[in-house]
Every structure is written in C-alpha cells, then in structure tokens.
Scaffold this motif. Sequence first.
Motif: not given
Length: 611
Positions: A482-483, A488-489, A495-497, A502-506
């Motif tokens: 996941a690094e 890239s965030l 980064t606050i998700l 919902v801002t990430l893919s599955g």
Amino acid sequence: MTATVDTPIEHDTETDLEVGVDEPPRHVLRRGLRVLARFVRLNPLPFSIAIVGAVIYAGASVLGTLVLGQVTDKVLTPGFSKTGVASDTTWTWVALIMVVAFMRAIGTVTRRYFAGKTTWLGQAWLRRTVADHLLAVPLEFHRTTSTGTLLAHADSDVLAATEVVNPLPFSTGLLVLIIFSVVALVSVDPILALVGVVLFPTMALLNRYYTRRVERPAAAVQAHVGEVSSIAHESFDGALAVKSLGLENHEIARLSIAADQLRKERIEVGRLRAFFEPALDALPNLGIVAILAVGSWRISEGVISPGDVVQAMALFTLLAFPMRVVGFLLEEMPRAVVATERLDRLLAAPHAEPPHNHAVPPATPAEVVATGVRFAYPTGEVVLDGVDLAISAGEIVALVGPTGCGKSTLCELLVGLDTPAAGTIRVHGLAPDRLQREARRDLLALVFQESFVFADTVTENVLVGTDHGVERLESALAVAQAERFVASLPEGVDTILGERGVTLSGGQRQRLALARALARRPQFLVLDDATSAIDPRVEARILYALRTELRMTTLVVAHRRSTVELADRILRMDDGRIVASGTHAELLATDPDYVAMLSAYDAVIPEPDDE
C-alpha cells in the motif's frame, strides 16, 4: 463525594426499573421517583448543593412577600397620609428588599449550576455505560439489533432519562416554598390559608390524571424514534446502493411512514400537555382571585390589613413559576420512565463470557487446531457441524467453498469473535474466545472482504489502538503493498480519508485494512476474502511477504484460482464441514468438486478494481 462518570450504579430489586416494566400506569410516579433516585445517588454532592440553593431561594422568596406586605402597611399606605413616612424608614425597607433580592439571586445561581452539573454528570455516566455495554455484548447481539436502535438508545433515550433530573432541585425547593407559604398564610389569616389547602390537592389530582394518560404515547414516541433512526441510518449508510438502484422514492416513503407514526404519537403527547400546562398555570391565578375576594371581605371585617392581602397575593404569584417547573418535571417523568426502562432492557443483555486465560502466547507463528466445532444461529440454523482442521505454524492455507457453507462464521470463531456451541478451538494451545483482549489482539487478526476505514488519517487508520511508531507503519504498508498509493495521496500518511474510505478504491481499502492488521504483527492472520479486489500480481507479492518477512500462519478465504494456487494447502468446505484437504495439485487430481468449483468461479468472478 461526587461520583465520577466511572462510578458504577447499584442495581437492586428496589431501585432497578426493570422491576417496574410491567407495572400499571398508575405507578408511573413511583417508577419516576426511582429513576430520579438512581441518578441522585450517582452525584449526591452537587445535587445536595442544588437543594440548598433551592431552599435559599424558597426562604428568600417567602421573606420577600413578608417584606412586601410590611412595605404596604408601613411605607405605601402611610405615604398617602398627611404625616408621610420618614426617609430612614423608607431606605430601611429598600435595603431589606435588596437583601432579599440578593439572597434569591444567590439561591438561583447555586441551584441552576449544581442541578445542571448533576444532570450532565449523569448523562456522561449513562452514555459511557451504554457504550461500554455495547462493546461487551456478544457479536450475536449486534447481528440482531439495528444500528439506528442503538443510536436511539445512546442519544434520545439517555437525554430523556436524565433531563428530568434538572428541575428536581427546584421542584424540591417548591415543597419548602409551599410549606413556608402555608405557614405564612396561616400567620396572616387562617381563612386565607384555606385557599392553599384547596389548591395543592387539586394539583395532585391533575398530576395523577396526566401521568396515567401520557405514559403509553410517551413509550410509543421513544420506540418510533428508534425506528426512524434505523431507517435514516440505513438510507444514509447505503446511499450508494440507493442512488444506483434509483430507490430514492422508496426510501422517502419508508421514512415518511415511520415519521408519520412518530408525528401522531408526539401530537397525542402534545395534546395532553396542551391540557395539563394551562391547567397548571391557571391554578395559582385562580388562587390569587380567591385571595383577593376573600381578603377584601376580611379587610372589611377589620381582621387583616391591606398589607396582609398583598402578602398573600404575592405568595400565590410567587408559586406560579415554580409550579411551571413542577409541571415540566411531571411532564418529563413518564418519558424518563420509558427511556430508562428501555435502557435497562438494553443493559440487561448478557455480556460475552469474560476472558480468563492470562497466558502469554509465544511470539512465533501459531499452530491452529479445531476439533468437532459446531455453531448455530439463534434461529436454530446450523452453520458449522463438526469442523475439524489443523494448520501448522507458518503455513498459508486457503479455505474455499460455496457461498453459505460457513467460511466466514468459521473465521470469526477462529479469532475469538464468537464462541462455538460445541467442540474446541486452540491457537498456540489457547482458546481464542477466552483470551484477554490485549493477548487476543496481538495473537489474532481478521481482515474482512468489506474493509472498514475510519474518517481519519492513514496513520490513524493503520496504527489505531496501538502505540507503534513510524517504523511499524511503514513496514505494514510495505507488506500490504500500500505504500505506493499512500505516497500518491495529497498529504501522504497524513491524508484524512473520507468516511468509510469513500475516497479510496475497493482494493486500496482492502490493502489499508490488511496493513492495519499487520501493524500488530499477529501470529495468526485470517483473510476473509480480503484480497478479492486486489490485482493477482499484487496479491502474490502480499502473500510472499507474509511468508518471508513476517512468517505468520495465514488462513485465506479465497475464490480466485490465482489465490488458491499461492497457498501451501487448500481446505474445501461444504455444508458446514471440511470435506477435502490437500495441495492445489492434489485436489485437482482427486477432487472433481474442487475442479468444478474453480471452473465456476473462473467463469463468474470479475476482474479486480485495483492494480
């Protein structure tokens, strides 16, 4: 001493409102007094100070009417005579009026501050108690109780149960005020005191009528609040499904029906209050009219002075506002009774079996053994029926089988989230459901297909609940592959998700959830289809890193051929049992059902959404 929010409340047969659940409506007042007693015992010191403030207010108020009567006879009436009134006399009475006003102000401030403190401490304690209890009940409780209902318990029921405490000191002070007032009336004229003797029993009868009528609609209101909360929570939480399926009108209709039922019950409560409040307001005013009529007659008889009548009328004027407070107390009491009984029923749900195994598991890959494991839902449906399995330390095992065969339930049992009805499960020789919380957290980890992401930073999502540092964070992200996407965030790990990720893919959510589990370095990792949205090449790197870098025992619930091929061994489940075990090559050669299952999955499983 004042109880803190951590102070446990005592539940006994006399004070526990569970006793009063089946009592008839005429006992609402008695049950309401029990509710008040429970919260008063939690914080006796601030409540006692509030009572002292209320008594000071009551004494100063009655003293003020006495001063007003004397001012009428010794300042106002003589002021119209030819001799007039001496300035010293006038200023003396002015000073007395100011002293009385200051005493009333001190009593009011003291009562309001400490009554509010009593209420808010009670709310804080009750919210914490409810939250702690919901975390301690078995998983089955949450499966059978809607989130909206639990939110209603934690919010509206807590408020309804405790808000009734706030006016209690003032209402208690009113009793003192009434006693002082009756004594003052008797000292002025026993005939005038008869008006009060008639007035106060009338208030009691009015209260009896109101409480008997309002309990049922008050209970219905609290129940419908939970129903509305449940529907709203489902609609908001499932906004994506609602939008994609075009169910907006359907959800609006569901909520409208529930809201309409809530509206009807609240209107019924409002109708009763519309009668009760004006009637309660009218009683002191009727008393004033009666005092004026009787007092005028007594003045004409030469028995009392005009100042005595002014004092008596001022006493009844004084009672008008406190009676409104008592009215609020009586109005809120049935609602508080209902809310407290709902919370008592919630808190009566049994906790999960307390952990007792204090053994510290070794910091090595775990050996997992399950023997004769059986599990059924409360409906009687048997999910697992005699499951036997053994996983060696450091082994990566794939668990496959058709939907509904019990794979997810077995995963929950293996990590101690639930307790088998029969049979035994041992991880490192320890029963996972009886481990202390810290030991279980460090030994076991379960990652679900539907990965939950908190509305917080990446760092907090991965290290939540631990005191691990940046090194552990970076290692977990690296093993979970996941690094790169975290880097890239916009703000990297800071980064606050979005809520629920919902801002990430599955696939990104799954890798973040996997990193969260890996940050704890468990000895036994269970992936319940937790890599289904991840590209097979990325998944291969993850499993390789688990095998070589962390060396943990791993059970992977899988459906894709690419996943099962990476495992050391495959277990096939069917109808709640392990029916086959072997390597991928062995099962291909000996188990036609396994071959058919893989072929079926290859035909229907979509490509992952993550690379």
